[in-house]
Motif scaffolding. Structure first.
Motif, short mmCIF file in Angstrom:
data_model
loop_
_atom_site.label_atom_id
_atom_site.label_comp_id
_atom_site.label_asym_id
_atom_site.label_seq_id
_atom_site.Cartn_x
_atom_site.Cartn_y
_atom_site.Cartn_z
N VAL A 230 1.07 -0.72 -0.41
CA VAL A 230 -0.36 0.00 0.31
C VAL A 230 0.99 1.37 -0.02
O VAL A 230 1.81 0.88 0.50
CB VAL A 230 -0.71 0.09 1.66
CG1 VAL A 230 -1.83 -1.13 1.32
CG2 VAL A 230 -0.33 0.47 2.67
N ASP A 231 0.53 2.10 -0.69
CA ASP A 231 1.12 3.50 -0.83
C ASP A 231 -0.08 4.39 -0.37
O ASP A 231 -0.79 4.49 -0.61
CB ASP A 231 2.04 3.99 -2.10
CG ASP A 231 2.66 4.96 -1.69
OD1 ASP A 231 3.32 5.45 -0.66
OD2 ASP A 231 2.97 5.28 -2.89
N THR A 232 0.30 5.13 0.73
CA THR A 232 -0.71 6.48 1.61
C THR A 232 0.44 7.75 1.36
O THR A 232 1.33 8.20 1.49
CB THR A 232 -1.24 5.94 2.54
OG1 THR A 232 -0.01 6.01 3.78
CG2 THR A 232 -1.50 5.02 2.23
N VAL A 233 -0.85 9.25 0.96
CA VAL A 233 -0.30 10.29 1.47
C VAL A 233 -0.83 11.23 1.85
O VAL A 233 -1.99 11.06 1.85
CB VAL A 233 0.19 10.50 0.23
CG1 VAL A 233 -0.58 10.89 -0.93
CG2 VAL A 233 0.68 12.75 0.57
N VAL A 234 -0.14 11.38 2.76
CA VAL A 234 -1.23 12.44 3.98
C VAL A 234 -1.14 13.97 3.89
O VAL A 234 0.46 14.49 3.60
CB VAL A 234 -1.37 12.18 5.66
CG1 VAL A 234 -1.58 13.25 7.09
CG2 VAL A 234 -1.19 10.44 5.97
N ALA B 181 -2.31 -4.36 10.58
CA ALA B 181 -3.62 -4.99 10.42
C ALA B 181 -3.37 -5.68 9.14
O ALA B 181 -4.43 -6.11 8.30
CB ALA B 181 -3.62 -3.25 10.44
N LEU B 182 -3.02 -5.15 8.18
CA LEU B 182 -3.07 -5.37 6.54
C LEU B 182 -2.00 -6.94 6.73
O LEU B 182 -2.79 -7.35 5.66
CB LEU B 182 -2.33 -4.45 5.98
CG LEU B 182 -2.86 -3.18 5.84
CD1 LEU B 182 -2.43 -2.57 4.35
CD2 LEU B 182 -4.34 -3.66 5.55
N GLY B 183 -1.09 -7.55 7.63
CA GLY B 183 -0.94 -9.25 7.66
C GLY B 183 0.74 -8.96 6.68
O GLY B 183 -0.11 -9.47 6.37
N ILE B 184 1.27 -7.61 6.60
CA ILE B 184 2.19 -7.41 5.45
C ILE B 184 3.41 -6.86 6.63
O ILE B 184 3.13 -6.47 7.81
CB ILE B 184 1.98 -6.69 3.98
CG1 ILE B 184 1.25 -5.58 4.53
CG2 ILE B 184 0.75 -8.14 3.86
CD1 ILE B 184 0.85 -5.03 3.97
N PRO B 185 4.52 -7.70 5.87
CA PRO B 185 5.91 -6.17 6.73
C PRO B 185 6.10 -4.97 6.65
O PRO B 185 4.94 -4.33 5.09
CB PRO B 185 7.38 -7.17 6.26
CG PRO B 185 6.27 -8.07 5.40
CD PRO B 185 4.86 -7.79 4.81
N PRO B 186 5.92 -3.69 7.37
CA PRO B 186 6.20 -2.52 7.25
C PRO B 186 6.84 -2.01 6.10
O PRO B 186 6.64 -1.32 5.69
CB PRO B 186 6.88 -2.15 8.93
CG PRO B 186 6.90 -3.26 8.81
CD PRO B 186 6.53 -4.51 8.90
N ASP B 187 7.50 -3.03 5.33
CA ASP B 187 8.44 -2.20 4.23
C ASP B 187 7.05 -2.03 2.75
O ASP B 187 8.17 -1.80 2.03
CB ASP B 187 10.50 -2.84 4.19
CG ASP B 187 9.36 -4.25 3.96
OD1 ASP B 187 8.71 -4.96 3.66
OD2 ASP B 187 10.72 -5.18 3.30
N ARG B 188 6.49 -2.96 3.30
CA ARG B 188 5.52 -2.95 1.92
C ARG B 188 4.44 -1.70 2.45
O ARG B 188 2.90 -2.17 1.97
CB ARG B 188 4.66 -3.88 1.88
CG ARG B 188 5.55 -5.46 1.17
CD ARG B 188 5.10 -6.61 1.42
NE ARG B 188 5.50 -7.20 1.12
CZ ARG B 188 4.76 -8.48 0.44
NH1 ARG B 188 3.51 -8.73 0.23
NH2 ARG B 188 5.43 -9.85 1.36
N VAL B 189 4.16 -1.06 3.42
CA VAL B 189 3.53 -0.30 3.89
C VAL B 189 4.41 1.58 3.57
O VAL B 189 5.33 1.86 4.32
CB VAL B 189 2.76 -0.03 5.54
CG1 VAL B 189 2.25 0.94 5.70
CG2 VAL B 189 2.21 -1.72 5.38
N GLY B 190 3.65 2.26 2.48
CA GLY B 190 4.28 3.73 2.58
C GLY B 190 3.28 4.47 3.56
O GLY B 190 2.04 4.30 3.13
N VAL B 191 4.08 5.38 4.18
CA VAL B 191 3.46 6.91 4.20
C VAL B 191 4.06 7.85 4.35
O VAL B 191 5.31 8.00 4.73
CB VAL B 191 2.76 6.80 6.15
CG1 VAL B 191 2.28 7.37 6.65
CG2 VAL B 191 1.81 4.92 5.92
N LYS B 192 3.69 8.61 3.26
CA LYS B 192 4.06 9.59 3.20
C LYS B 192 3.88 11.64 3.11
O LYS B 192 2.02 10.81 3.99
CB LYS B 192 4.74 10.01 1.50
CG LYS B 192 5.00 8.59 1.51
CD LYS B 192 5.81 9.29 -0.37
CE LYS B 192 4.72 9.20 -0.86
NZ LYS B 192 3.13 8.08 -1.27
N ALA B 193 4.58 11.86 4.08
CA ALA B 193 3.75 13.52 4.66
C ALA B 193 4.14 14.69 3.64
O ALA B 193 5.37 15.24 3.51
CB ALA B 193 4.05 13.48 5.96
#
Ligand code: MG
Length: 161
Positions: A98-102, A123-135
């Protein structure tokens, strides 16, 4: 077809007297503001849920958790995400990344991004290196720039397991 992509967007108003919860993490706004909404108003998790539902053409969170329904009043959005993930897993789909931008002028999110990524990953059942959170900020432009609210965009990729 074994891959599906989804896109989500959400915005909530900044108001006094409400907690500021983003990506499942409680933050402090310098003016003590928080996000207004029927649930905990976690705009990041809401955008993410809409992206997950969108990837599977399952509608949107307004259909699944109607704001007029007292069951969802004050909900922890991570609990709602868990329900969405049940729908994702039901037909054998799993999250690739997933990739997100706040989009927020304040508070600065930099020091809390990794905590959000870990919370979302769990929550998604994946490692943190597959979660993008950008601001990012909105450079002072528009309602987000005037600090009337905080917005978030999210994309997800799903694969059949
Ligand atoms: Mg929302």
């Amino acid at each position: 077809m074994h891959l599906r992509i989804g896109n989500g967007y959400d915005i909530h108003r900044l108001v006094p007297g409400r907690p500021l919860i983003l990506g499942g993490i409680r933050l402090e706004h310098p003016d003590g503001l928080g996000l207004d909404g029927h649930s905990d108003a976690d705009v990041l998790i809401h955008a993410l849920m809409d992206a997950l539902l969108g990837a599977l053409s399952l509608g949107d969170i307004g259909q699944h958790f109607p704001p007029g329904d007292s069951r969802w009043k004050g909900s922890d959005s991570l609990d709602l995400l868990e329900k969405v993930m049940e729908l994702v897993g039901r037909d054998g789909w799993q999250v690739v990344n997933v990739d997100t931008v706040v989009i927020a002028e304040r508070p600065k999110l930099k020091g809390r991004i990794d905590a959000m990524r870990r919370t979302i990953a769990e929550a998604l059942g994946i490692p943190p290196d597959r979660v993008g959170v950008k601001a990012t900020t909105n450079e002072g432009l528009g309602p987000v720039g005037r600090e009337e609210g905080i917005a978030c965009h999210a994309v997800v990729l799903l694969q059949l397991s």
